[in-house]
Scaffold this active site. Structure first.
Site, PDB file in Angstrom:
ATOM      1  N   GLU A  42     -22.646  -0.411 -29.466  1.00  0.00           N
ATOM      2  CA  GLU A  42     -21.568   0.264 -29.433  1.00  0.00           C
ATOM      3  C   GLU A  42     -22.348   2.017 -28.805  1.00  0.00           C
ATOM      4  OE1 GLU A  42     -19.996   0.668 -33.598  1.00  0.00           O
ATOM      5  OE2 GLU A  42     -19.368  -0.805 -32.914  1.00  0.00           O
ATOM      6  N   ARG A  99      -7.505   4.769  -8.541  1.00  0.00           N
ATOM      7  CA  ARG A  99      -6.874   4.168  -7.871  1.00  0.00           C
ATOM      8  C   ARG A  99      -5.648   3.535  -8.110  1.00  0.00           C
ATOM      9  NH1 ARG A  99     -11.562   1.158  -4.678  1.00  0.00           N
ATOM     10  NH2 ARG A  99     -12.520   1.457  -6.597  1.00  0.00           N
ATOM     11  N   ASP A 173      -6.724   5.180   8.118  1.00  0.00           N
ATOM     12  CA  ASP A 173      -4.918   5.030   7.888  1.00  0.00           C
ATOM     13  C   ASP A 173      -4.462   6.129   7.843  1.00  0.00           C
ATOM     14  OD1 ASP A 173      -5.192   6.319   4.875  1.00  0.00           O
ATOM     15  OD2 ASP A 173      -5.964   4.556   4.077  1.00  0.00           O
ATOM     16  N   LYS A 196      -2.918   0.829  10.460  1.00  0.00           N
ATOM     17  CA  LYS A 196      -3.597  -0.667  10.396  1.00  0.00           C
ATOM     18  C   LYS A 196      -2.397  -1.229   9.933  1.00  0.00           C
ATOM     19  CE  LYS A 196      -6.207   0.201   7.070  1.00  0.00           C
ATOM     20  NZ  LYS A 196      -7.548   0.714   6.177  1.00  0.00           N
ATOM     21  N   ARG A 198       0.066  -5.544   9.366  1.00  0.00           N
ATOM     22  CA  ARG A 198       0.208  -7.229   8.645  1.00  0.00           C
ATOM     23  C   ARG A 198       1.328  -7.497   9.663  1.00  0.00           C
ATOM     24  NH1 ARG A 198      -3.213  -9.583   6.173  1.00  0.00           N
ATOM     25  NH2 ARG A 198      -3.592  -7.513   5.178  1.00  0.00           N
ATOM     26  N   THR A 230     -13.407  -3.038   5.588  1.00  0.00           N
ATOM     27  CA  THR A 230     -12.214  -2.247   6.349  1.00  0.00           C
ATOM     28  C   THR A 230     -13.640  -1.256   6.647  1.00  0.00           C
ATOM     29  OG1 THR A 230     -10.549  -2.601   5.181  1.00  0.00           O
ATOM     30  CG2 THR A 230     -10.240  -0.895   6.459  1.00  0.00           C
TER      31      THR A 230
END
Length: 318
Positions: A42, A99, A173, A196, A198, A230
């Site tokens: 702790e 994020r 991006d 980018k 797919r 990336t």
């Protein structure tokens, strides 16, 4: 009376070297505090000097080990509040959990950035300073003032000093276009974008370059570099399209999961970062990684807040 009278800076274990640089610029000593562990792990914090009525800044990035550094910050804030500090500002150059700022497609996940915001306010933080938040909307998760400052003056200054020929700013991006466009405008150079996508399920992601990169010195601009997978792939694609050199500039060097080795073996010529997160031994040993100091910018921000001056005017031309 000095504008720094009554200003105190404390730090935990996340980035003490940065805190030492900041107080050196301010011309004040680093606040005395003991940050240690009990035998069971702790965290224990004891403030070891008088802070009653003082304007206190706690400098602590919540980088890895994220949870330890976050708990150190909150426990230190509570200790300062109970010691009657006049105002407590948490300076978090790298804001961990940023994020996790939304629920993508209503997935059953936490909005962890909001949880952290709530915890900091409950602990007693009265103002937040952070740098290049991953998502600007996180400022709205707080009910206290948030100064999200930018590393642009630091990175821009280095780019001008390097004076790269045939410069081209590249956004990694579509989401980073605003940041990259602002930098390109300041440098009076062209902009390219990495798109980018797919093509279909279970097919590898494809990188398309929007813009002419042949014969150019490319600078990829981003807010952070994590695993660098990336980034290294982008550097390879740019070189394949004829770029002479590829540099990357990023504010936060998260650099996890073997990132330093990945960068060393990549087509990237150099990664330039700031010291919001201290570099690991592996990153320090990588000849392609170079760090710039953010201490001057943080010290000036602390000073302006103490005086009641504008912070955003620092970035009027950035």
């Amino acid at each position: 009376m000095s504008s720094h009278d009554g200003l105190m800076v404390f730090t935990g274990n996340a980035n003490p070297a940065l805190a030492q640089e900041v107080v050196k610029i301010l011309g004040i000593p680093l606040g005395k505090a003991m940050v240690s562990r009990f035998s069971d792990g702790e965290i224990q914090v004891e403030i070891q000097e008088n802070v009653r009525g003082k304007d206190v800044f706690v400098l602590q990035s919540t980088c890895a080990p994220t949870n330890d550094n976050l708990m150190e910050l909150m426990i230190m804030v509570d200790a300062l509040k109970r010691a009657s500090a006049g105002r407590i500002t948490a300076a978090i150059p790298y804001f961990g959990y940023a994020r996790q700022d939304r629920r993508p497609r209503s997935a059953r996940v936490a909005i962890s950035a909001k949880v952290v915001a709530n915890m900091l306010e409950i602990a007693g933080v009265e103002r937040i300073i952070t740098m290049d938040l991953h998502a600007d909307q996180i400022q709205g998760f707080f009910d206290i003032p948030v100064d999200n400052i930018y590393a642009t003056p630091i990175l821009l200054g280095d780019l001008r000093k390097q004076n790269y020929p045939d410069l081209l700013v590249v956004s990694p991006d579509v989401g980073g276009v605003v940041r990259a466009r602002a930098l390109a405008k300041q440098l009076n150079c062209d902009l390219a974008i990495i798109d980018k996508r797919r093509p279909k399920a279970n097919v590898a992601e494809v990188m398309n370059i929007i813009g002419e990169v042949e014969g150019r010195t490319c600078v990829i601009m981003d807010d952070m570099v994590d695993t660098a997978g990336t980034l290294c792939k982008a550097a390879q694609v740019l070189k394949e399209r004829g770029a002479k050199q590829v540099f990357a500039y990023a504010t936060h060097p998260v650099l996890s999961g073997g990132a330093a080795d990945r960068i060393a073996a990549s087509a990237l010529d150099e990664l330039v970062v700031t010291d919001t997160i201290p570099l690991s031994a592996e990153s320090l040993a990588c000849p392609k990684i170079r760090a710039l100091s953010s201490a001057g910018l943080l010290a000036e921000t602390f000073s302006r807040i103490r005086r009641g001056d504008s912070v955003m005017s620092l970035f009027a031309e950035s």
